[in-house]
Design an enzyme around this catalytic site. Structure first.
Site, short mmCIF file in Angstrom:
data_model
loop_
_atom_site.label_atom_id
_atom_site.label_comp_id
_atom_site.label_asym_id
_atom_site.label_seq_id
_atom_site.Cartn_x
_atom_site.Cartn_y
_atom_site.Cartn_z
N GLY A 168 0.83 -1.20 0.00
CA GLY A 168 0.00 0.00 0.00
C GLY A 168 0.86 1.24 0.00
O GLY A 168 1.91 1.29 0.63
N ARG A 176 0.45 -5.33 -6.62
CA ARG A 176 0.54 -6.67 -6.03
C ARG A 176 1.26 -7.59 -7.01
O ARG A 176 1.04 -7.53 -8.21
CB ARG A 176 -0.87 -7.22 -5.79
CG ARG A 176 -1.49 -6.79 -4.46
CD ARG A 176 -2.88 -7.40 -4.30
NE ARG A 176 -2.87 -8.84 -4.53
CZ ARG A 176 -2.39 -9.74 -3.65
NH1 ARG A 176 -1.93 -9.34 -2.48
NH2 ARG A 176 -2.39 -11.03 -3.93
N ASP A 208 6.39 -5.22 5.59
CA ASP A 208 7.32 -6.32 5.77
C ASP A 208 7.07 -7.44 4.77
O ASP A 208 7.97 -8.24 4.51
CB ASP A 208 7.35 -6.81 7.23
CG ASP A 208 5.98 -7.15 7.77
OD1 ASP A 208 4.99 -6.95 7.04
OD2 ASP A 208 5.90 -7.61 8.90
N THR A 241 4.76 2.19 5.20
CA THR A 241 3.34 1.83 5.36
C THR A 241 2.76 2.71 6.44
O THR A 241 3.45 3.03 7.41
CB THR A 241 3.15 0.35 5.74
OG1 THR A 241 1.81 0.17 6.23
CG2 THR A 241 4.11 -0.08 6.84
N ASP A 288 0.63 1.85 8.51
CA ASP A 288 0.04 1.03 9.58
C ASP A 288 0.94 0.80 10.78
O ASP A 288 0.48 0.34 11.82
CB ASP A 288 -0.41 -0.31 9.01
CG ASP A 288 -1.53 -0.15 8.00
OD1 ASP A 288 -2.44 0.64 8.27
OD2 ASP A 288 -1.49 -0.80 6.95
N ASP A 300 3.01 -1.50 11.43
CA ASP A 300 2.85 -2.88 11.88
C ASP A 300 4.08 -3.75 11.59
O ASP A 300 3.96 -4.96 11.46
CB ASP A 300 1.60 -3.49 11.24
CG ASP A 300 1.64 -3.44 9.71
OD1 ASP A 300 2.60 -2.85 9.16
OD2 ASP A 300 0.72 -3.97 9.08
N ARG A 302 -5.40 -3.04 10.83
CA ARG A 302 -5.99 -4.37 10.85
C ARG A 302 -5.59 -5.12 12.12
O ARG A 302 -6.40 -5.42 12.97
CB ARG A 302 -5.56 -5.14 9.60
CG ARG A 302 -6.56 -6.22 9.21
CD ARG A 302 -6.34 -6.72 7.80
NE ARG A 302 -6.33 -5.62 6.82
CZ ARG A 302 -5.90 -5.73 5.56
NH1 ARG A 302 -5.42 -6.88 5.13
NH2 ARG A 302 -5.93 -4.69 4.74
#
Lengths: 319, 319, 319, 319
Positions: A11, A72, A103, A125, A127, A129, A171
């Site tokens: 993303g 992707r 990652d 990213t 996020d 995460d 998420r």
């Protein structure tokens, strides 16, 4: 070492372009060439390359998204596809690669390194995460975007003495929710890392209105539950006016903040130096405000550690 | 004429506070007192009044929402409830009222006028759905908020060669969608006022990607359809990457733009002068950039006329 | 321990209100009262106190400036004035104080502690010029405000192939300039901490235009030189179109960023806990991203250490 | 009619790119080609042309500045230089031209029309100083940028009970000052169109502080006086804390607002249609919210009429 290839994967995140710019400018300073690889690993295999110069990336420091595009490409898990990629790189005199992404995309960087192309992963990213780093490029912009949206929502919440349940991105990782929640003065922050008691939250909101508050805000990581479902549950324990809201994809875009531009620049600059030192297979991260590296291999078994103390502080201030 | 009562009603809109401020400052200049009525018509009947001074509303010009609060109060349709309201006003020496809200709230202003309290309605709603006016207070801020969100969404759309279907506010009136769509360079604008051909839109998007565009944006008034449902329909005619997004309640809040502050200020100033002239039962509007008034009674049979030429221009540029 | 007094001192900074809010909410959670002291140490001596509750500070998390006001008050250096202040505090049952401001205002906190009123200093200033802390409340907002202004200036610089010399705040400390400069992709960053070669900078700009750049940006800490004077000097070595610009006081105001709100909240929360632990005479700071404390006394001989590596990175990318 | 040439001239303004995009997309719809002329009339004579397609201008709707660049070129007043320009156009099959800029640049459009190249002028300048139009492309963005800066300045003004004298752009035309002043709730607006009484303004400010206001803001068009000089004058009549501030060049840049994007799009679309109708030598303007045209020749003797009623309203509310 002659030329560095650079790609963005997963993303998009604000600051990716600033990182590409930093890699390019630093590399040129050290006499190296830089090649932008478009559409992530798909473009690497297809040979979709574009030469980057100090001038054509000059305006990129404040651009959102990724001008190298992302895509992707699960096929890159296959050895023969990776080898095709290495062939493309060699054909274009590219002997090192920097990958900016989550990652997941680090797998590709590790595979390239094993095939003789030293590669470095940068955490890109929103996020946050990724294991072994307290910060990922784009996190600060995403949090500010969400917070500013919630500032607006609070205006209308206050005007109508209303509660809003607001989904922010995240998420498996509640970092955006924790930061945005604390920064928004939320009445409750609900994240995957912590259990929550919806009845207790409803009581807290009722107590707030009774004590003179004119609004209620709940920040809910989308990985926990949909805002509309949370609202339905919440209304079982209170009869206040309540709406659900999803901040959505706008959190991904926009011109990066100072922090994201600076960190992206530092990381891009650092990655080039690691390559100049002959390093590969490393992921760049941040720990206690300092840049550091880890073997990409070490990341796969680990889980990102969130700054959960933000939740504790918020609980202390709202209960 | 001694004191003006002022209330906000219906959904909050950026600029309502600027209008209240203008009423207060203008009234004081003319030697009149101003009383803020909290919670709309409910507060009028309950006597929830607060004295406004030039100083305590000084900081309100840039505040979003409505500091006087708003509330639903269908009971005000009843004659005896209206009379209770008039009693409250008289008890507090309030002989005129200014109502800021949607055309629903104008009913209340008309009722008060008929009961001897000259009242003026100001168009305060982001939706621009009031007859006989091309502009309502809050419209410009809401459009800019939505457009800035879409600018962010376009960043991520472009990074991934993706289509976004974006819901903006607007139940029966497509004005926000038309303005935001044209200002965002949308590939299609879908509004209640016009029929649309979902297949044709899909073809347009495919043609765009084929010709080198890297993103697609569809602006969809929420009164037409939910973005998720539109996306499902759209994907029947194309296999592009497509996401649905709802801008949501953030469109209501936030600090007002220059245009909304200026128009709110002009309208608040004008309303006081109408009352000084002994007028009542009037709705203030804007036509060809000029303030004007209409009998509130005339509005109820009419429908707002949208600037549909914006759609025509967009179609001309996207087909 | 019964009641905490809280005041803001020195130049206002975005996030001061968020810190006051955090102190209030945390104190209430621990059963303590909180009293806002208006107009800094002047108000302390005058007894200008206002009770803070969880509700009346609820909306303060996103407000710029300081709602407690600030004021210069050099008289507080005198022992008898300090004693008068302590008297006021005791009269109002205030036994501890939190001071938010620059290190100048820490003198007052130390004096109060010595007179038996445990006091804690929080770093509240946009300038980041306090020893033993890498961060001060307001820094991030000020940097983002300046950077966004420069993004706008770059638009017009590029349109006209022009150089802009831009003054950002910073008298003795170049931290704002360093951050804003790196985040803006500046061609040169000029700060008090480093010598600079104006001729070399002119050469760099000329080389940039020759290589295809369409603009030039120099970020200049105002403590070094006025932008207009720098421009005059610069034009001795080049004949490009060049303008001077001062970002000015807008850098002080505005709604705080996520980082400033979070750090202000953490620091306010932490200060209450220090007082609960019976501590006083301490300054809260941040080192490697973690909160820590120093004796206020230790700060007076020290100088803030800037992150000068930001300059090195920028030089590496621009030369 | 085969190909339209388009150029931007004079100071850049937000929305210029949106206008170029609208011309391009509309022209393509009508089967015409579009050529971007870089660096204004200088590029026209030099033949610095670039083909515009629906795709390469797609991202331009929200970009500040002018991607076609602008440049001063007084030589275009000479007949033989104009003829050289016409030659270049003919060589590249360009038979019509659209000029976006101030009324100075309309001279060039008129000259081209007289030499057989039908040309249309679009009002592109933030200053709103063109006769026969109530609006110029960029005005709304510049006003919002200035107003947001002043909102920030008011935060710090209030924190310190301070007066700010703020210079906004506007040499001979006070339109930016009037709009920004009214939208900022300024205590006084000082413009070239009106005489002012500095002593009376000082009295007004003092009265404000006495009545409980915590700040003072004066908006001063830079054509009237420098903010620092005004401050010096003002302090002769009052002893309040007062600072001078110049908003500066940031007013020119930035992503355009909804209004500027819509009006730029309408005007670009309209200009193509005028050319299709065989028209030339016309300037597009806006009157009572509607597009209209005037012979360029008529503009040169006229002066722009400002909406001075904004000043009257502000005076009514501040005195």
């Amino acid at each position: 070492m002659k030329r560095i290839g650079i790609l963005t994967s997963g993303g998009d995140a604000p600051g990716m372009n600033a990182a590409v710019r930093a890699v390019t400018k630093t590399a040129i300073h050290h006499g190296l060439g830089v090649v932008g690889i478009r559409y992530g690993f798909a473009g690497l295999v297809a040979g979709d390359f574009v030469t980057l110069t100090a001038e054509n990336i000059d305006h990129m420091i404040n651009a959102g998204g990724t001008f190298l595009y992302s895509a992707r490409y699960p096929e890159f898990a296959q050895k023969e596809v990776q080898e095709k990629g290495v062939e493309q790189l060699k054909k274009h005199d590219i002997d090192t690669v920097i990958v900016i992404g989550g990652d997941g995309s680090y797998h590709g960087a590790l595979a390239l390194t094993r095939l003789g192309i030293n590669s470095i992963g940068l955490p890109g990213t929103i996020d946050n995460d990724i294991p072994y780093t307290e910060y990922t490029i784009g996190l600060d912009t995403a949090c500010n975007t969400a917070m500013q949206a919630i500032d607006r929502i609070r205006d209308t919440a206050s005007s109508h003495h209303r509660v809003f349940v607001v989904n922010v991105m995240g998420r498996d990782c509640g970092d955006i929710a924790m930061r945005v929640g604390l920064a928004s003065g939320a009445d409750a922050i609900v994240v995957p890392e912590r259990q929550f008691d919806i009845k207790e939250i409803a009581e807290r909101l009722k107590r707030g209105f009774k004590d003179g508050k004119d609004n209620g805000i709940i920040i809910l990581a989308e990985g926990v539950m949909n805002a509309a479902d949370f609202r339905t549950e919440l209304l079982k324990y209170g009869d206040f006016d309540c709406r659900a809201n999803i901040i959505g994809h706008m959190q991904r875009g926009g011109s990066p903040t100072v922090l994201d531009r600076i960190n992206a620049t530092k990381m891009g600059n650092y990655a080039v130096k690691l390559l100049l030192d002959g390093k590969g297979g490393l992921a760049v991260g941040m720990e206690n405000g300092q840049l550091e590296t880890h073997d990409i291999l070490d990341l796969f078994d680990e889980k990102h550690a969130s700054e959960e103390s933000l939740i504790d502080i918020n609980e202390e201030m709202t209960k």
